[in-house]
Design a protein around this motif. Structure first.
Motif, mmCIF file in Angstrom:
data_model
loop_
_atom_site.group_PDB
_atom_site.id
_atom_site.type_symbol
_atom_site.label_atom_id
_atom_site.label_comp_id
_atom_site.label_asym_id
_atom_site.label_seq_id
_atom_site.Cartn_x
_atom_site.Cartn_y
_atom_site.Cartn_z
ATOM 1 N N SER A 272 0.817 -1.220 0.000
ATOM 2 C CA SER A 272 0.000 0.000 0.000
ATOM 3 C C SER A 272 0.843 1.258 0.000
ATOM 4 O O SER A 272 0.364 2.328 -0.401
ATOM 5 C CB SER A 272 -0.918 0.010 1.231
ATOM 6 N N LYS A 274 3.084 2.162 -1.893
ATOM 7 C CA LYS A 274 3.330 2.697 -3.236
ATOM 8 C C LYS A 274 2.404 3.868 -3.555
ATOM 9 O O LYS A 274 2.776 4.774 -4.286
ATOM 10 C CB LYS A 274 3.145 1.591 -4.279
ATOM 11 N N ARG A 275 1.187 3.837 -3.004
ATOM 12 C CA ARG A 275 0.243 4.921 -3.284
ATOM 13 C C ARG A 275 -0.044 5.763 -2.039
ATOM 14 O O ARG A 275 -0.448 6.922 -2.165
ATOM 15 C CB ARG A 275 -1.079 4.355 -3.815
ATOM 16 N N GLY A 280 7.189 6.325 -0.740
ATOM 17 C CA GLY A 280 7.118 5.126 -1.551
ATOM 18 C C GLY A 280 7.543 3.876 -0.812
ATOM 19 O O GLY A 280 7.472 3.808 0.418
#
Length: 383
Positions: A272, A274-275, A280
């Motif tokens: 999660s 990543k978004r 990041g």
């Protein structure tokens, strides 16, 4: 402003949800009206509607302090109702077919409804009772592995692991105490918690003083955790890390720690990130770049979605959760297709991968075809 496509998806999901609950309610009314002298369906329909939306009602009431306890009751009812919905969808179509066949054999409709309906009710109650027992009666599952590396003077290591505890309005201090009791009996050298320690909102953890039990998790080499998708859903990352730090649990955020000068524990952010995380998420290659690969590398990664890279980058032991093994069968057929390993043990080259079905539950506090589990991992180092 919501986009038209999103509005369409929400409308479709709501239509399917209402249709399923109408179907379940209609079957329930046929059975109850045959069993009892009921004539007016409106009170029954009102109760079914409230129960159907009770999870949503509970989530809406929980942030309102004076109504928080009422919200928890609604959320609990709604959580069980999710299980009723799933198994009703599986049980009712064949039950309707059997009812139709019985009436074709000139068996009175009244008798057919009572007979078939009673069987469905008994099966449903059996599922709920057995599922509750599976969820609230954790077992200790033991794995023994050998890592072909030296860990300094250390020849062996006992790890206690519990993923997906999901502390919140449903899984609370009582179940957490079962984990603490098991760890105290196990006496591990190291305790690892691979994500989803809390169930979205950290409020219940704080309000119910769960830290009083959480601080019982102790091990000579420390207690470490990583973030799961539910920590990101809740959005209280900084507060969660502070709460864990207060009870001696270090949350690893794409970082590693060298323990006992003999091995590394690597904590990877959840997928999660990543978004949901401005920083990041690092790749496995980035995580191990600065480490001494001659020492054992133990990695916690909440979702078991990167086992190939873990193997290629020299990870010796990967620990994950997330899948719950589907939690309620036949959901495990889906998790098997989504993940290379959705539960249990897999060896890929030098990599030993373990995925736990989890200690807590999400949604219904039920487990069918899975058990609440704690992992005891006995590791031997043989270079």
């Amino acid at each position: 402003m919501l986009k038209p496509r999103l509005i369409g998806i929400i409308a479709l999901v709501l239509f399917i949800f209402v249709s399923i609950n109408f179907y379940i309610g209609w079957n329930g009314w046929l059975y109850l009206s045959a069993l009892l002298p009921l004539e007016n369906p409106l009170p029954y329909a009102f109760i079914v509607a409230i129960v159907s939306f009770s999870y949503i009602i509970g989530r809406l009431l929980q942030p309102v302090t004076p109504l928080r306890k009422i919200g928890r009751v609604f959320k609990l009812i709604g959580s069980y109702w999710f299980a009723v919905m799933e198994y009703a969808v599986l049980l009712l179509p064949p039950a309707n077919l059997i009812y139709w066949l019985l009436t074709r054999l000139d068996i009175p409709s009244y008798t057919a409804v009572l007979s078939v309906g009673s069987v469905v009710v008994v099966i449903m109650l059996t599922i709920l009772l057995r599922g509750s027992w599976n969820a609230w009666s954790p077992i200790v599952r033991t794995y023994s592995i050998t890592i072909a590396k030296s860990a300094g003077p250390r020849k062996s290591l006992r790890i206690g692991m519990a993923s997906d505890i999901h502390l919140g309005t449903i899984v609370g201090k009582r179940h957490l105490a079962r984990l603490a009791d098991a760890m105290e009996r196990m006496k591990p050298d190291l305790i690892l918690l691979p994500g989803d320690v809390i169930d979205d909102d950290i409020g219940p953890y704080i309000d119910d003083y769960m830290s009083e039990v959480m601080k019982r998790l102790k091990a000579p080499l420390g207690v470490y955790a990583v973030l799961g998708n539910h920590e990101y859903i809740g959005g209280h990352i900084a507060r969660f890390i502070a709460e864990m730090d207060a009870v001696g649990i270090r949350v690893l955020l794409d970082e590693s720690v060298k323990i006992d000068d003999g091995f590394y524990v690597i904590g990877r952010k959840d997928l999660s990130a990543k978004r949901a995380d401005p920083a990041g998420r690092q790749s496995v290659k980035e995580l191990v770049a600065a480490l001494d690969a001659s020492l054992p590398l133990i990695m916690m990664d909440h979702q078991p979605s990167d086992l190939e890279q873990a193997s290629l980058q020299g990870i010796d032991l990967s620990l994950s959760g997330h899948t719950h093994r589907g939690q309620m069968m036949p959901n495990h057929f889906f998790t098997r297709r989504l993940f290379e390993l959705d539960w249990g043990f897999l060896q890929k080259g030098q990599l030993h991968a373990i995925v736990s079905s989890g200690f807590g539950t999400w949604g219904p506090p039920l487990r069918i075809g899975s058990r609440a589990e704690i992992i005891q991992l006995n590791v031997e180092f043989r270079p």
